[in-house]
Design a protein around this motif. Structure first.
Motif, PDB file in Angstrom:
ATOM      1  N   ALA A  31       0.842  -1.197   0.000  1.00 28.81           N
ATOM      2  CA  ALA A  31       0.000   0.000   0.000  1.00 28.81           C
ATOM      3  C   ALA A  31       0.876   1.246   0.000  1.00 28.81           C
ATOM      4  CB  ALA A  31      -0.927  -0.007   1.211  1.00 28.81           C
ATOM      5  N   PHE A  86       0.776   4.392  -2.498  1.00 26.66           N
ATOM      6  CA  PHE A  86       0.582   5.771  -2.054  1.00 26.66           C
ATOM      7  C   PHE A  86       1.605   6.676  -2.723  1.00 26.66           C
ATOM      8  CE2 PHE A  86      -0.874   4.042   2.348  1.00 26.66           C
ATOM      9  CZ  PHE A  86      -2.130   3.737   1.841  1.00 26.66           C
ATOM     10  N   SER A 125      -5.416   6.218  -5.389  1.00 26.46           N
ATOM     11  CA  SER A 125      -6.452   6.633  -4.452  1.00 26.46           C
ATOM     12  C   SER A 125      -6.696   5.535  -3.410  1.00 26.46           C
ATOM     13  CB  SER A 125      -7.761   6.932  -5.192  1.00 26.46           C
ATOM     14  OG  SER A 125      -8.350   5.721  -5.636  1.00 26.46           O
ATOM     15  N   ASN A 126      -7.354   5.931  -2.327  1.00 29.34           N
ATOM     16  CA  ASN A 126      -7.670   4.963  -1.269  1.00 29.34           C
ATOM     17  C   ASN A 126      -8.550   3.841  -1.800  1.00 29.34           C
ATOM     18  OD1 ASN A 126      -6.218   6.472   0.527  1.00 29.34           O
ATOM     19  ND2 ASN A 126      -7.990   7.389   1.516  1.00 29.34           N
ATOM     20  N   ALA A 182      -7.567  -0.100  -1.815  1.00 29.75           N
ATOM     21  CA  ALA A 182      -8.416  -1.032  -1.079  1.00 29.75           C
ATOM     22  C   ALA A 182      -8.914  -2.148  -1.984  1.00 29.75           C
ATOM     23  CB  ALA A 182      -9.594  -0.287  -0.460  1.00 29.75           C
ATOM     24  N   VAL A 220     -11.583   0.274   2.833  1.00 31.82           N
ATOM     25  CA  VAL A 220     -11.140   1.647   2.558  1.00 31.82           C
ATOM     26  C   VAL A 220     -10.708   2.294   3.862  1.00 31.82           C
ATOM     27  CG1 VAL A 220     -11.859   3.914   1.710  1.00 31.82           C
ATOM     28  CG2 VAL A 220     -12.599   1.855   0.516  1.00 31.82           C
ATOM     29  N   VAL A 258      -7.173   1.430   4.622  1.00 28.52           N
ATOM     30  CA  VAL A 258      -6.275   2.172   3.738  1.00 28.52           C
ATOM     31  C   VAL A 258      -6.160   3.622   4.203  1.00 28.52           C
ATOM     32  CG1 VAL A 258      -5.895   2.962   1.371  1.00 28.52           C
ATOM     33  CG2 VAL A 258      -6.718   0.638   1.787  1.00 28.52           C
ATOM     34  N   GLN A 259      -7.254   4.202   4.654  1.00 33.27           N
ATOM     35  CA  GLN A 259      -7.200   5.581   5.158  1.00 33.27           C
ATOM     36  C   GLN A 259      -6.278   5.677   6.367  1.00 33.27           C
ATOM     37  OE1 GLN A 259     -11.360   6.200   5.941  1.00 33.27           O
ATOM     38  NE2 GLN A 259     -11.771   6.985   3.862  1.00 33.27           N
ATOM     39  N   ARG A 316      -2.700   5.296   5.112  1.00 33.43           N
ATOM     40  CA  ARG A 316      -2.229   6.497   4.408  1.00 33.43           C
ATOM     41  C   ARG A 316      -1.839   7.573   5.412  1.00 33.43           C
ATOM     42  NH1 ARG A 316      -2.382   8.460  -0.826  1.00 33.43           N
ATOM     43  NH2 ARG A 316      -3.863   6.893  -1.512  1.00 33.43           N
TER      44      ARG A 316
END
Length: 159
Positions: free
Chosen positions: A24, A28, A33-34, A38, A45, A48-49, A52
């Motif tokens: 991941a 990034f 994008s998230n 995901a 998601v 992933v948030q 990030r």
């Protein structure tokens, strides 16, 4: 997901999850994008948030595993000694009969190693290793007299 010592993921599973987080981080860096990350990594998601945010704050090191949640209270060497003590039998340790109960095993651990464990810990550990003749499950047949460990729920004989 829980394992013998009660602590979360196995080391193999932790390493697998860390590889996913590192992948991941690579995505990034290239601007994915998230939602894309995901979907590609088959995670939520929301995960992933969080990743990030950690990656933004601390880079890839922020996504590394922190290691096991807790270390086992009884090392493999101490558990081997416990197996030897259990093999001596309950009478050798001052109990009136030859039945190991979880309560007795917990008491033995406290006396011998000066460690306090919750009662499920010896059950999980002996269930997984199948050590010392300690039965891993209740006997399916009504012949409970041959069992070397009682879970203290032995039914009474009727009549």
């Amino acid at each position: 997901m829980r394992y013998p010592q009660g602590g979360g993921l196995t080391p193999e599973r932790q390493a697998f999850r860390e590889r996913i987080r590192m992948e991941a981080a690579e995505r990034f860096a290239v601007g994915a994008s998230n939602a894309e990350v995901a979907k590609d990594l088959r995670v939520s998601v929301r995960s992933v948030q969080r990743w990030r945010r950690a990656w933004h704050d601390a880079g890839a090191e922020g996504l590394r595993s922190a290691g096991p949640v807790s270390l086992p209270k009884l090392s493999e060497a101490l558990f081997a000694v416990l197996e030897q003590e259990l093999a001596k039998g309950p009478v050798a340790h001052g109990w009136p009969d030859q039945t190991w109960t979880l309560s007795r095993i917990k008491t033995l651990i406290g006396r011998r190693f000066h460690k306090s464990l919750t009662w499920p810990t010896p059950w999980r550990r002996t269930r997984v290793t199948g050590s010392c003749g300690v039965e891993s499950q209740r006997q399916p047949s009504p012949s409970f007299g041959n069992s070397t460990v009682s879970n203290q729920f032995t039914p009474r004989k009727r009549g």
